[in-house]
Design an enzyme around this catalytic site. Structure first.
Site, mmCIF file in Angstrom:
data_model
loop_
_atom_site.group_PDB
_atom_site.id
_atom_site.type_symbol
_atom_site.label_atom_id
_atom_site.label_comp_id
_atom_site.label_asym_id
_atom_site.label_seq_id
_atom_site.Cartn_x
_atom_site.Cartn_y
_atom_site.Cartn_z
ATOM 1 N N GLY A 267 11.263 70.826 89.774
ATOM 2 C CA GLY A 267 10.561 70.315 90.941
ATOM 3 C C GLY A 267 11.283 69.093 91.499
ATOM 4 N N MET A 269 13.511 65.096 90.101
ATOM 5 C CA MET A 269 14.118 64.331 89.002
ATOM 6 C C MET A 269 14.114 62.839 89.311
ATOM 7 S SD MET A 269 15.562 64.357 86.073
ATOM 8 C CE MET A 269 16.026 62.808 85.292
ATOM 9 N N GLU A 270 13.745 62.061 88.287
ATOM 10 C CA GLU A 270 13.442 60.637 88.470
ATOM 11 C C GLU A 270 14.637 59.700 88.304
ATOM 12 O OE1 GLU A 270 12.506 62.548 85.810
ATOM 13 O OE2 GLU A 270 12.458 61.381 83.947
ATOM 14 N N ASN A 271 15.873 60.139 88.549
ATOM 15 C CA ASN A 271 17.041 59.266 88.429
ATOM 16 C C ASN A 271 16.751 57.866 88.980
ATOM 17 O OD1 ASN A 271 18.548 61.791 87.930
ATOM 18 N ND2 ASN A 271 18.202 62.080 90.123
ATOM 19 N N GLU A 304 7.495 61.292 90.061
ATOM 20 C CA GLU A 304 8.867 60.785 89.865
ATOM 21 C C GLU A 304 8.913 59.274 90.060
ATOM 22 O OE1 GLU A 304 10.412 62.915 88.396
ATOM 23 O OE2 GLU A 304 9.503 64.767 89.139
ATOM 24 N N HIS A 307 7.701 57.463 86.992
ATOM 25 C CA HIS A 307 8.670 57.439 85.893
ATOM 26 C C HIS A 307 9.482 56.143 85.871
ATOM 27 C CE1 HIS A 307 8.482 61.113 83.627
ATOM 28 N NE2 HIS A 307 8.801 61.923 84.619
ATOM 29 N N GLU A 326 6.808 62.403 79.777
ATOM 30 C CA GLU A 326 6.264 63.436 80.667
ATOM 31 C C GLU A 326 4.737 63.559 80.572
ATOM 32 O OE1 GLU A 326 7.846 64.423 83.026
ATOM 33 O OE2 GLU A 326 9.954 64.202 82.487
HETATM 34 N N1 BES Z 1 12.135 64.730 84.379
HETATM 35 C C1 BES Z 1 11.586 65.860 85.053
HETATM 36 C C2 BES Z 1 12.634 66.757 85.632
HETATM 37 C C3 BES Z 1 13.220 67.705 84.642
HETATM 38 C C4 BES Z 1 12.510 68.833 84.288
HETATM 39 C C5 BES Z 1 14.446 67.492 84.084
HETATM 40 C C6 BES Z 1 13.059 69.715 83.367
HETATM 41 C C7 BES Z 1 14.984 68.356 83.148
HETATM 42 C C8 BES Z 1 14.300 69.486 82.796
HETATM 43 C C9 BES Z 1 10.656 65.428 86.169
HETATM 44 O O1 BES Z 1 10.125 64.162 86.035
HETATM 45 C C10 BES Z 1 9.516 66.375 86.144
HETATM 46 O O2 BES Z 1 8.764 66.342 85.210
HETATM 47 N N2 BES Z 1 9.400 67.226 87.146
HETATM 48 C C11 BES Z 1 8.410 68.261 87.194
HETATM 49 C C12 BES Z 1 7.356 68.005 88.233
HETATM 50 C C13 BES Z 1 6.277 67.120 87.732
HETATM 51 C C14 BES Z 1 5.296 66.784 88.841
HETATM 52 C C15 BES Z 1 5.509 67.690 86.568
HETATM 53 C C16 BES Z 1 9.165 69.526 87.551
HETATM 54 O O3 BES Z 1 10.309 69.429 87.938
HETATM 55 O O4 BES Z 1 8.579 70.598 87.426
HETATM 56 ZN ZN ZN Z 2 8.500 64.029 84.742
#
Ligand code: BES
Ligand code: ZN
Length: 861
Positions: A267, A269-271, A304, A307, A326
């Site tokens: 979805g 990424m929180e870089n 994000e 984070h 998470e």
């Molecule tokens: N840190 C994740 C992105 C991520 C997901 C990186 C899987 C590596 C592998 C990001 O903060 C995240 O959790 N994104 C979610 C959406 C969120 C609202 C639950 C996503 O991408 O589904």
């Molecule tokens: Zn996340």
């Protein structure tokens, strides 16, 4: 090409108990990118420092890199390169390592590391993508200050972004190229590194923090997409304010950038200070995005952003601790969304997702604790258990400790671990220290997999009621025997005659069996339990239709009210499936009462009158019979539609809007209206297709348009084809909307959906290379219980074909498609055999990625 595991038959397993601190630290890193889509040169200068008293060589992860040069303190140095690891003997306790590698963003179809999407270059490093950019100790407990230089063609890449602050820029000697340098003052793990280069424009705004600092905000998109960034910007500012108000957390840099890209595995990424988003979670306008899309954008932008504290300032020691950031951040984004709209509806949505995605995971072959013990491929552990059950754990702490002590625990956690990489244990300990409560038993929630079952029974003798409670945590793979966990149950008693509430409390069920005595009752009572879904458990009660109908109309907790209705519907449907028929009247009467209740929020009514999904019904049967479930559910839908036809027509007429607005009331009205339309269609009302077509044609927003299309797509009226064709013609150039065209058809309840989906996979607009498109067709199809479980087995064969084809391009995204096949134990022998055959075919395929291998082989066990 993706990495192929050396030997998927004996892949390396990483275990939590094997954690050791890093032998070398890298306090500083300078990166220099010579950007080119075909061949990018990456030069890195790492200041390395020995960590502790040992003789071990420096260890750098390196994956898919063309290594050109490796130096120590300016001199060429010998190194060992084996299994994607470079080892260098550094004689002293510190040194400077310089590397030069070449990478190829253009052919990077895995979308991990540096890749090309729609002409721009962007990065994705979490969890282990940084090793695909430059040799580095790619683990989250190595925190580093970054200085990044990028140079490239000005025409192709006029915008050059990285983390932190821009410090310098200029023209190169070479014609047509330019460069920029960025510096991030906050030490960070390499999974938070980001770089973007492209022809982008920004929606700019700013936010003044509560201490008076101005933060420049920018959302970067392609030029034509600029008008569709307003909602994301408003959401970002709301999230920044909310985190100050509710958690006391301020943003910490002068700049916050968001970039939208079309090809993205997740979805968003929180870089650090440079969030990268799947464009579906940024771009919205009324014509192309539904209310659900708008809500998704607000939730993900907030997630994000949050984070920055829960993940970036305090990060994870190792990937087994993933839920630390998470689960906590999902809880934070859920609370934010609840505060921005209807708390009750948000809770219902979150619980529905938990039950649709996490409960089946916890009950199947891929079950694992919120803090897993081992993995083959970490990207397979970004699961509903780590995220959504993890969020429920944090919510339970909030419930058990109360808001003040919870907040004190968060403050202590952030204050004592700022700038550190820590564990779930550190979080629980901060909660314990700040609150003075003993959370020893609570820790079991992190280590024990499986959804607890709670039996609740009310026995009343005159004025005295006894509530008998029992818990059982089921066995899961690798965990046979379980201990009782502390289960916070909000419960209440209502008088069956007067509807008066006689008791309302939080009871922590921490033994296997407990009894609660409530005295002073003046009338027979009805038990309301796990109100607000206070614990992520499965509750079994002996309440009959009368009690459930009573609660669905009287309980003062909206979630409990919804839950009672769902239980009533579920009991009726289960009976219909096993007996071929069931009395529909109690459900019809309860729905009638809810629909007619003027005091209720239409958004709540919409949730309450919806029947449980076919998959949810299946989850509550000993063995799933998809056709019988479909028939029983359609029969109840038709009965509801026919018997309450005039109420549905009233609801449809009442909730019409003059023009589109985006606010909670307008959203609720739209939702209830399309649900009413669905019931009219289910009733077989002769004018239903015409009403749907009229709604489609007159719609001034995507919610109404897609709602009408969905109703038509489930039927066989001539309006169906016309609407699908019109939708395609209107939106064929908008990828995100075209995804809806694919998913609407893949979710159709029609009998010919398997054939339609196979044909859509050959449609010129279908591609395996774009994760959104793949999920919109194949992912949607695999959760359509009736279609996917077609008795012929063609659905299973189709999914296996798609997984194998996608695996060649993008193993991570392919692996996410495997779990529906792993539910074979829940089906009759014929289907189970076919599902296993599909999994066996996958596992036997040469050259399989370890991502898909892990999911498919574990699914067979
Ligand atoms: N840190 C994740 C992105 C991520 C997901 C990186 C899987 C590596 C592998 C990001 O903060 C995240 O959790 N994104 C979610 C959406 C969120 C609202 C639950 C996503 O991408 O589904
Ligand atoms: Zn996340």
């Amino acid at each position: 090409m993706p990495d192929v595991a050396a030997s998927p038959a004996a892949p390396h397993v990483t275990r939590r108990e094997d954690y050791r601190p890093p032998e070398w630290l890298v306090p500083d890193l300078a990166l220099d990118f010579t950007l080119d889509a075909a061949r990018t040169l990456v030069r890195a200068r790492l200041e390395v420092v020995r960590n502790g008293d040992h003789k071990a060589p420096l260890r750098l992860d390196a994956s898919g890199l063309h290594i050109l040069d490796v130096r120590l303190d300016g001199e060429t140095v010998n190194y060992w390169f084996e299994n994607d690891v470079i080892r260098i003997n550094v004689p002293g306790d510190s040194g400077t390592i310089e590397t030069e590698v070449a990478i190829a963003p253009k052919t990077n179809t895995q979308l991990m590391g540096l890749y090309e999407s729609g002409g721009m270059l962007c990065t994705q490093c979490e969890a282990e993508g940084f090793r695909r950019i430059t040799p580095f100790p790619d683990r989250p407990d190595v925190l580093t200050r970054y200085r990044v230089r990028m140079s490239g063609h000005k025409a192709a890449y006029p915008i050059l972004l990285s983390n932190g602050n821009p410090v310098a820029s200029g023209e190169d000697g070479k014609a047509g190229t330019h460069w920029a340098e960025w510096e991030d003052p906050f030490p960070k793990p390499c999974y938070l590194f980001a770089l973007v280069a492209g022809d982008l424009v920004a929606n700019r705004d700013n936010f003044v923090t509560r201490s008076g600092r101005t933060v420049d905000l920018a959302i970067w998109v392609r030029e034509g997409d600029l008008p569709r960034t307003e909602h994301a910007m408003a959401s970002l500012k709301a999230a920044m304010k909310w985190d100050e108000q509710v958690y006391g957390r301020e943003y910490d840099l002068a700049m916050f950038n968001i970039v939208a890209v079309d090809d993205f595995n997740f979805g968003a990424m929180e870089n650090k200070s440079l969030n990268i988003f799947n464009s579906r979670y940024i771009l919205a306008d009324p014509d192309t995005a539904t209310d659900m899309d708008y809500d998704g954008i607000a939730g993900v932008v907030a997630h994000e952003y949050f984070h920055n504290w829960s993940g970036n300032r305090v990060t994870c020691r190792d990937w087994f601790q993933l839920s630390l950031k998470e689960g906590f951040t999902v809880f934070r984004d859920q609370s934010f969304s609840a505060d921005m709209g209807s708390e009750a509806v948000k809770r219902i949505e979150d619980v529905r997702l938990l039950r649709a995605a996490q409960f089946p995971e916890d009950a199947g072959p891929l079950a694992h604790p919120v803090r897993p013990d081992s993995y083959i491929e970490i990207s397979n552990f970004y699961t509903a258990t780590v995220y959504n059950k993890g969020a429920e754990l944090i919510r339970m702490l909030h419930t058990i400790l109360g808001p003040e002590k919870f907040r004190a625990g968060c403050d202590l956690y952030f204050a004592s671990h700022d700038g550190e990489a820590v564990t779930c244990e550190d979080f629980v300990r901060a909660m314990e220290e700040a609150s003075g409560e003993d959370l020893a038993q609570f820790r079991l929630w992190y280590s024990q997999a499986g959804t607890p079952k709670v039996k609740a029974q009310l026995v009343q003798e005159g004025a005295v009621a006894r509530v008998l409670l029992e818990q059982e945590v089921p066995p899961t793979p690798g965990q046979k025997a379980k201990q009782p966990m502390p289960i916070p149950l909000k419960l209440a008693l209502f008088g069956a005659r007067t509807g008066a509430k006689h008791d309302d409390r939080l009871f922590i069920l921490d033994g296997a069996k407990e009894e609660l005595v409530i005295d002073g009752l003046t009338e027979p009572a009805v038990l309301s339990v796990n109100r607000d879904f206070s614990a992520p458990v499965i509750v079994e009660t002996d309440r009959g239709a009368a009690d459930l109908a009573f609660l669905s109309g009287r309980d003062d907790d909206p979630f409990a009210r919804y839950e009672a209705m769902q239980q009533l519907m579920l009991d009726t449907l289960k009976q219909a499936v096993s007996n071929g028929e069931a009395a529909h009247e109690p459900v019809i009467e309860a729905v009638r009462e809810t629909l007619a209740n003027q005091a209720l929020d239409p958004a709540f009514i919409a949730e309450a009158v919806l029947l449980p999904s076919e998959a949810f019904i299946g989850d509550h049967m000993k063995l799933v019979d998809p056709e019988a479930i479909h028939r029983a559910r359609e029969a109840l839908r038709a009965a509801l539609g026919t018997t309450l036809e005039s109420l549905w027509r009233d609801a449809y007429a009442t909730h019409v809007a003059n023009r589109y607005e985006y606010n909670p009331a307008a959203k609720g009205a739209r939702r209830l209206r399309t649900i009413a339309l669905g019931y009219l269609a289910a009733a077989g009302a002769a004018d239903a297709p015409a009403i749907a077509k009229r709604q489609y044609d007159a719609a001034d927003n995507m919610t109404d348009r897609q709602g009408a299309l969905g109703v038509l797509a489930n039927g066989d009226a001539p309006e169906r084809e016309a609407a699908l064709a019109a939708f395609y013609d209107r939106y064929r150039n908008n990828g995100l909307v075209l995804d809806k065209w694919f998913s609407t058809q893949a979710l159709s309840t029609r009998a010919d959906t398997p054939a339609a989906v196979e044909a859509l996979a050959r449609h010129p607009d279908f591609t395996l290379a774009n994760p959104n498109r793949l999920r919109s067709l194949v992912g949607a199809f695999s959760v359509n219980q009736r279609a996917f479980h077609d008795a012929s087995g063609r659905g299973y064969a189709f999914l296996a074909d798609m997984i194998l084809a996608a695996d060649k391009l993008n193993p991570q995204t392919a692996a996410k498609l495997v779990p529906p096949l792993g539910r074979w134990r829940r089906f009759g022998e014929d289907r189970a055999k076919l599902m296993r055959a599909a999994l066996e075919r996958i596992v036997a395929t040469p050259g399989l990625s370890k991502d898909v291998y892990e999911q498919a082989s574990k699914s067979l066990a």
